[in-house]
Design a protein around this motif. Sequence first.
Motif, PDB file in Angstrom:
ATOM      1  N   ALA A   4       0.818  -1.347  -0.028  1.00  0.00           N
ATOM      2  CA  ALA A   4      -0.152   0.244  -0.384  1.00  0.00           C
ATOM      3  C   ALA A   4       0.875   1.633  -0.274  1.00  0.00           C
ATOM      4  N   GLY A   5       1.831   1.486   0.993  1.00  0.00           N
ATOM      5  CA  GLY A   5       2.812   2.589   0.836  1.00  0.00           C
ATOM      6  C   GLY A   5       3.775   2.270  -0.599  1.00  0.00           C
ATOM      7  N   ILE A   6       4.063   1.622  -1.084  1.00  0.00           N
ATOM      8  CA  ILE A   6       4.890   1.862  -2.224  1.00  0.00           C
ATOM      9  C   ILE A   6       2.956   2.359  -3.330  1.00  0.00           C
ATOM     10  N   LEU A   7       2.279   1.743  -3.108  1.00  0.00           N
ATOM     11  CA  LEU A   7       1.483   2.173  -4.271  1.00  0.00           C
ATOM     12  C   LEU A   7       0.958   3.575  -3.759  1.00  0.00           C
ATOM     13  N   VAL A   8       0.837   4.342  -3.070  1.00  0.00           N
ATOM     14  CA  VAL A   8       1.222   5.204  -2.934  1.00  0.00           C
ATOM     15  C   VAL A   8       1.749   6.101  -3.106  1.00  0.00           C
ATOM     16  N   VAL A  12       1.673   9.911  -5.346  1.00  0.00           N
ATOM     17  CA  VAL A  12       2.027  11.267  -5.753  1.00  0.00           C
ATOM     18  C   VAL A  12       2.991  11.580  -6.207  1.00  0.00           C
ATOM     19  N   ILE A  13       4.439  10.099  -6.936  1.00  0.00           N
ATOM     20  CA  ILE A  13       4.651  10.412  -8.288  1.00  0.00           C
ATOM     21  C   ILE A  13       4.287  10.333  -9.975  1.00  0.00           C
ATOM     22  N   ILE A  14       3.096  10.241  -9.548  1.00  0.00           N
ATOM     23  CA  ILE A  14       2.079  10.496 -10.875  1.00  0.00           C
ATOM     24  C   ILE A  14       1.675  12.233 -10.839  1.00  0.00           C
ATOM     25  N   ALA A  15       0.541  11.871  -9.856  1.00  0.00           N
ATOM     26  CA  ALA A  15       0.420  13.416  -9.551  1.00  0.00           C
ATOM     27  C   ALA A  15       1.687  14.730  -9.383  1.00  0.00           C
ATOM     28  N   PHE A  16       2.794  14.490  -9.473  1.00  0.00           N
ATOM     29  CA  PHE A  16       3.644  15.604  -9.748  1.00  0.00           C
ATOM     30  C   PHE A  16       3.714  15.530 -11.188  1.00  0.00           C
ATOM     31  N   ASP A  17       4.199  14.574 -11.837  1.00  0.00           N
ATOM     32  CA  ASP A  17       4.583  14.993 -12.618  1.00  0.00           C
ATOM     33  C   ASP A  17       3.886  14.559 -13.946  1.00  0.00           C
ATOM     34  N   VAL A  18       2.988  13.907 -13.682  1.00  0.00           N
ATOM     35  CA  VAL A  18       1.889  13.555 -15.169  1.00  0.00           C
ATOM     36  C   VAL A  18       1.752  15.108 -15.564  1.00  0.00           C
ATOM     37  N   PRO A  19       0.761  15.385 -15.062  1.00  0.00           N
ATOM     38  CA  PRO A  19       0.048  17.694 -15.673  1.00  0.00           C
ATOM     39  C   PRO A  19       1.162  17.736 -16.338  1.00  0.00           C
ATOM     40  N   HIS A  20       2.883  18.137 -15.689  1.00  0.00           N
ATOM     41  CA  HIS A  20       3.249  18.436 -16.468  1.00  0.00           C
ATOM     42  C   HIS A  20       3.745  18.137 -17.578  1.00  0.00           C
ATOM     43  N   LEU A  21       4.045  16.607 -17.676  1.00  0.00           N
ATOM     44  CA  LEU A  21       4.156  16.530 -19.031  1.00  0.00           C
ATOM     45  C   LEU A  21       2.780  16.359 -19.937  1.00  0.00           C
ATOM     46  N   LEU A  22       1.613  16.177 -19.847  1.00  0.00           N
ATOM     47  CA  LEU A  22       0.399  16.498 -20.384  1.00  0.00           C
ATOM     48  C   LEU A  22       0.408  17.874 -20.637  1.00  0.00           C
ATOM     49  N   ARG A  23       0.468  18.856 -20.069  1.00  0.00           N
ATOM     50  CA  ARG A  23       0.753  19.929 -20.608  1.00  0.00           C
ATOM     51  C   ARG A  23       1.642  20.723 -21.716  1.00  0.00           C
ATOM     52  N   LYS A  24       2.519  19.677 -21.146  1.00  0.00           N
ATOM     53  CA  LYS A  24       3.567  19.904 -21.987  1.00  0.00           C
ATOM     54  C   LYS A  24       3.470  19.584 -23.737  1.00  0.00           C
ATOM     55  N   LYS A  25       2.619  18.500 -23.750  1.00  0.00           N
ATOM     56  CA  LYS A  25       2.713  17.464 -24.561  1.00  0.00           C
ATOM     57  C   LYS A  25       4.109  16.425 -24.789  1.00  0.00           C
ATOM     58  N   LEU A  26       4.267  16.162 -24.062  1.00  0.00           N
ATOM     59  CA  LEU A  26       5.555  15.305 -24.160  1.00  0.00           C
ATOM     60  C   LEU A  26       4.872  13.968 -23.719  1.00  0.00           C
ATOM     61  N   LEU A  38       6.280   1.725 -14.017  1.00  0.00           N
ATOM     62  CA  LEU A  38       5.028   0.544 -13.269  1.00  0.00           C
ATOM     63  C   LEU A  38       5.955  -0.706 -13.532  1.00  0.00           C
ATOM     64  N   PHE A  39       7.536  -0.562 -14.240  1.00  0.00           N
ATOM     65  CA  PHE A  39       7.933  -1.505 -14.037  1.00  0.00           C
ATOM     66  C   PHE A  39       9.028  -1.612 -12.651  1.00  0.00           C
ATOM     67  N   GLY A  40       9.345  -0.210 -12.373  1.00  0.00           N
ATOM     68  CA  GLY A  40      10.214  -0.378 -10.483  1.00  0.00           C
ATOM     69  C   GLY A  40       8.867  -0.557  -9.686  1.00  0.00           C
ATOM     70  N   THR A  41       7.307  -0.173 -10.033  1.00  0.00           N
ATOM     71  CA  THR A  41       6.469   0.564  -9.130  1.00  0.00           C
ATOM     72  C   THR A  41       6.787  -1.925  -9.031  1.00  0.00           C
ATOM     73  N   MET A  42       6.462  -2.129 -10.211  1.00  0.00           N
ATOM     74  CA  MET A  42       6.186  -3.881  -9.651  1.00  0.00           C
ATOM     75  C   MET A  42       7.180  -4.420  -8.951  1.00  0.00           C
TER      76      MET A  42
END
Length: 76
Positions: A4-8, A12-26, A38-42
Motif C-alpha cells: 500500500a505504501g509503494i502504491l501511494v 504521488v509521483i504520478i500526481a506531480f509529474d504527469v500533469p506537467h508532461l501533459l501540459r507540455k504535450k510530451l 510501472l516497472f519500478g513499482t512492480m
Amino acid sequence: MAVAGILVISAVIIAFDVPHLLRKKLKKELWIFSILLLFGTMLSIAQALGMRLPNPLDWLTVLFKPFASMIENLLK
C-alpha cells in the motif's frame, strides 16, 4: 502494508509529474515515464512480498565465467 505504501508513493509521483508532461504535450516522455514507473513499482512490490529477484550481477557472472575459465586455463 508495504504494498500500500509503494502504491501511494507511486500515485504521488504520478500526481506531480504527469500533469506537467501533459501540459507540455510530451507524449514520448510520458510513455517512457509510465513504463519505467510501472516497472519500478512492480519490482518494488515483488521485493516487498519477499519474492526472489535476480541480481544483474548474476547475469554478468554467467556471461563472463566461460571467458574467465578459458583465460585461467591458458595461464596455467
